[in-house]
Scaffold this motif. Structure first.
Motif, mmCIF file in Angstrom:
data_model
loop_
_atom_site.group_PDB
_atom_site.id
_atom_site.type_symbol
_atom_site.label_atom_id
_atom_site.label_comp_id
_atom_site.label_asym_id
_atom_site.label_seq_id
_atom_site.Cartn_x
_atom_site.Cartn_y
_atom_site.Cartn_z
ATOM 1 N N GLY A 64 1.110 -1.362 -0.118
ATOM 2 C CA GLY A 64 0.075 -0.120 0.006
ATOM 3 C C GLY A 64 0.863 1.205 -0.059
ATOM 4 O O GLY A 64 0.241 2.407 -0.264
ATOM 5 N N VAL A 65 2.043 1.202 0.429
ATOM 6 C CA VAL A 65 3.045 2.149 0.248
ATOM 7 C C VAL A 65 2.905 3.106 -1.040
ATOM 8 O O VAL A 65 3.038 4.197 -1.158
ATOM 9 C CB VAL A 65 4.230 1.940 0.670
ATOM 10 C CG1 VAL A 65 5.178 3.092 0.506
ATOM 11 C CG2 VAL A 65 4.419 1.749 2.267
ATOM 12 N N ALA A 66 3.177 2.392 -1.878
ATOM 13 C CA ALA A 66 3.389 2.716 -3.344
ATOM 14 C C ALA A 66 2.018 3.219 -3.972
ATOM 15 O O ALA A 66 1.889 4.247 -4.470
ATOM 16 C CB ALA A 66 3.794 1.600 -4.640
ATOM 17 N N PHE A 67 0.765 2.626 -3.525
ATOM 18 C CA PHE A 67 -0.339 3.095 -4.201
ATOM 19 C C PHE A 67 -0.918 4.405 -3.362
ATOM 20 O O PHE A 67 -1.386 5.371 -3.795
ATOM 21 C CB PHE A 67 -1.530 2.112 -3.573
ATOM 22 C CG PHE A 67 -1.429 1.094 -4.673
ATOM 23 C CD1 PHE A 67 -2.299 1.188 -5.930
ATOM 24 C CD2 PHE A 67 -0.875 -0.249 -4.313
ATOM 25 C CE1 PHE A 67 -2.057 0.156 -6.707
ATOM 26 C CE2 PHE A 67 -0.801 -1.264 -4.976
ATOM 27 C CZ PHE A 67 -1.850 -1.212 -6.432
ATOM 28 N N LEU A 68 -0.460 4.632 -2.031
ATOM 29 C CA LEU A 68 -0.594 5.848 -1.354
ATOM 30 C C LEU A 68 0.262 7.046 -1.697
ATOM 31 O O LEU A 68 -0.378 8.195 -2.149
ATOM 32 C CB LEU A 68 -0.155 5.815 0.252
ATOM 33 C CG LEU A 68 -0.436 6.837 1.042
ATOM 34 C CD1 LEU A 68 -1.753 7.285 1.140
ATOM 35 C CD2 LEU A 68 0.231 6.659 2.474
ATOM 36 N N VAL A 69 1.355 6.820 -2.181
ATOM 37 C CA VAL A 69 2.389 7.712 -2.529
ATOM 38 C C VAL A 69 1.886 8.128 -4.047
ATOM 39 O O VAL A 69 1.721 9.494 -4.319
ATOM 40 C CB VAL A 69 3.741 7.333 -2.539
ATOM 41 C CG1 VAL A 69 4.685 8.325 -3.453
ATOM 42 C CG2 VAL A 69 4.192 7.346 -1.144
ATOM 43 N N ALA A 70 1.555 7.324 -4.803
ATOM 44 C CA ALA A 70 1.233 7.578 -6.331
ATOM 45 C C ALA A 70 -0.048 8.414 -6.330
ATOM 46 O O ALA A 70 -0.362 9.225 -7.036
ATOM 47 C CB ALA A 70 0.958 6.208 -7.067
ATOM 48 N N THR A 71 -1.045 7.865 -5.474
ATOM 49 C CA THR A 71 -2.497 8.771 -5.379
ATOM 50 C C THR A 71 -2.311 9.952 -4.812
ATOM 51 O O THR A 71 -2.818 10.854 -5.691
ATOM 52 C CB THR A 71 -3.471 7.980 -4.442
ATOM 53 O OG1 THR A 71 -3.660 6.636 -4.964
ATOM 54 C CG2 THR A 71 -4.558 8.794 -4.429
#
Length: 479
Positions: A64-71
């Motif tokens: 979820g780290v990548a999804f949070l930063v990307a969003t």
């Protein structure tokens, strides 16, 4: 009022809607590219960490780290307008915005992890690698899009931002500012020239503006550009009030005088707003940062250039009689006097009220001096002036006192050069203004570059100038 329209084929509201509909898929495509690139950057950072650094006992990283930063990144960039077509074509703006939004997105990640008490699940090394790979990828993505949007094919087929131009006088559409508008995707679909006499007749002005709005709606305008100079400001103020009836953006397209003013920093003082006409000398923090870089780089320079300095000193001594080091009084920061050091390159050592500048084929220049001047090796002893705090690595080049006294009388803002320490190299030098200045116009141009440097100093500008200096020294003659 006179009206000029441009492009009958594309002047309908239907074509305007088509331009908007074409622009949105482009934006969504770039947004999707950023989102995917951030996910891949995190995967690459995690792969590097697991391949070379991780131990078998470490847990799986939270996806979820990548999804949070990307969003967070694409949401902030989108709502700030960074994906707009004309913004994508501005490389420097994109680099600044990308850096800011990327750091803000990572800050959101850290804050979220702290609030959710999940910081222990994050690998610090992976996050550091993710920061670097993500930033490099986002910058590369924008460079690719910049090249694509600047191609002739893209300029012919990309959607345009349709604008209606309103001015108080006829305009020159071949000027640089209109070329810049076209290059960045703005298409002028109508130009209205208002009669300044209308400002005294409110009823006539209202009728004219109603006609402007009606014509603009038929042309499918996306926004309005108001092109006025200082003399037309009362008309501009009245016009901007009347245009509040339309929902389109309204922008001021200033002339050079207004553009210079509004480009300066704004600072609120209570309920008022001030504009910085002249910046103060560097702050305490800026001076400390500049001084630290001067000391470290000058010390490294002395260490690595020591063999060259010794050999040059021997050559100067053997080539012609006289001292190895030439000292001449110059003015530094705030007009303070100091002795500048150079390898002697001439048969004379002038330091009086009258000093003749060296010129091409000057008989006073020694054989070794011609080589030293061409390569700027004669300037290297000024590293000692830098270590003593009298000079900086980057800044306006100091002139002899005789020349200072002369140009102080001839050029109004000449003294502004002394708001910072003089330098071994400067903004004027890397822009081709080095060596002899036989005319006032040439010196005035050099002063313009020096004053711009003083007003826009940053540590990154210093680094850029030093890098360009290395390139500029190749193949240039300096006398």
């Amino acid at each position: 009022m006179s009206l000029t329209t441009y492009g009958s084929k594309s002047s309908s509201p239907m074509s305007a809607r088509r331009g908007v509909s074409l622009q949105r898929p482009l934006q969504l495509f770039i947004v999707a590219g950023d989102f995917l690139l951030i996910l891949l950057s995190y995967a690459a950072a995690d792969l590097i960490y697991r391949r070379f650094m991780a131990t078998l006992a470490e847990r799986e990283p939270p996806v979820g780290v990548a999804f949070l930063v990307a969003t967070a990144f694409v949401a902030i960039a989108f709502f700030r307008g960074y994906y707009d077509n004309h913004n994508l074509a501005n490389t420097s703006l994109q680099l600044r915005n990308t850096s800011t939004v990327w750091l803000l997105s990572l800050a959101i990640l850290v804050l979220s992890a702290f609030l959710l008490r999940s910081t222990a699940e994050l690998s610090r090394i992976t996050i550091v690698l993710f920061t670097a790979t993500g930033f490099v990828g986002l910058v590369a993505h924008r460079v690719i899009w910049r090249l694509a949007l600047s191609s002739s094919f893209a300029r012919r087929h990309s959607p345009k931002r349709r604008v209606v131009l309103i001015s108080g006088e006829p305009l020159d559409f071949t000027s640089a500012r209109f070329k810049d508008l076209r290059r960045n995707g703005f298409q002028v679909v109508g130009h209205f020239v208002l009669d300044p006499a209308l400002k005294s007749d409110a009823a006539a002005m209202k009728r004219e503006l109603a006609s402007v709005v009606q014509s603009s709606r038929r042309a499918g305008a996306d926004e309005f550009l108001l092109a006025f100079n200082w003399r037309d400001m009362p008309l501009f103020q009245h016009l901007s009030q009347c245009l509040r009836q339309v929902p389109n953006p309204v922008r001021l397209l200033p002339d050079s005088e207004i553009a210079d003013l509004v480009s300066r920093p704004f600072a609120p003082i209570g309920g008022s707003v001030t504009i910085e006409i002249q910046r103060a000398p560097l702050s305490v923090g800026e001076r400390a940062l500049k001084r630290a870089s001067d000391i470290s780089l000058a010390s490294i320079g002395f260490l690595f250039l020591a063999p060259l300095l010794i050999i040059t000193a021997i050559v100067v001594k053997l080539d012609s009689p006289g001292s190895i080091i030439f000292r001449q009084t110059r003015r530094g920061f705030n007009g303070e006097l100091f002795d500048i050091w150079k390898f002697r390159s001439m048969t004379v050592s002038e330091n009086g009220p009258e000093i003749k500048q060296a010129s091409k084929e000057d008989a006073r220049v020694t054989r070794a001096g011609r080589i030293l001047r061409k390569t700027s090796i004669d300037e290297l002893p000024q590293l000692w002036n830098v270590l003593r705090g009298e000079m900086s690595l980057v800044g306006p080049r100091p002139h002899a006192l005789a020349h200072d006294n002369y140009y102080d009388q001839m050029i109004g803002n000449y003294a502004c050069r002394r708001h910072v320490k003089p330098g071994l190299t400067g903004w004027a030098q890397v822009n081709g203004l080095r060596g002899e200045t036989p005319t006032i116009d040439l010196m005035n141009k050099r002063v313009e570059y020096d004053v711009w440097y003083v007003s826009n100093w940053s540590i990154w500008l210093d680094i850029r100038i030093m890098m360009r200096t290395v390139v500029a020294l190749s193949g240039q003659d300096v006398y």
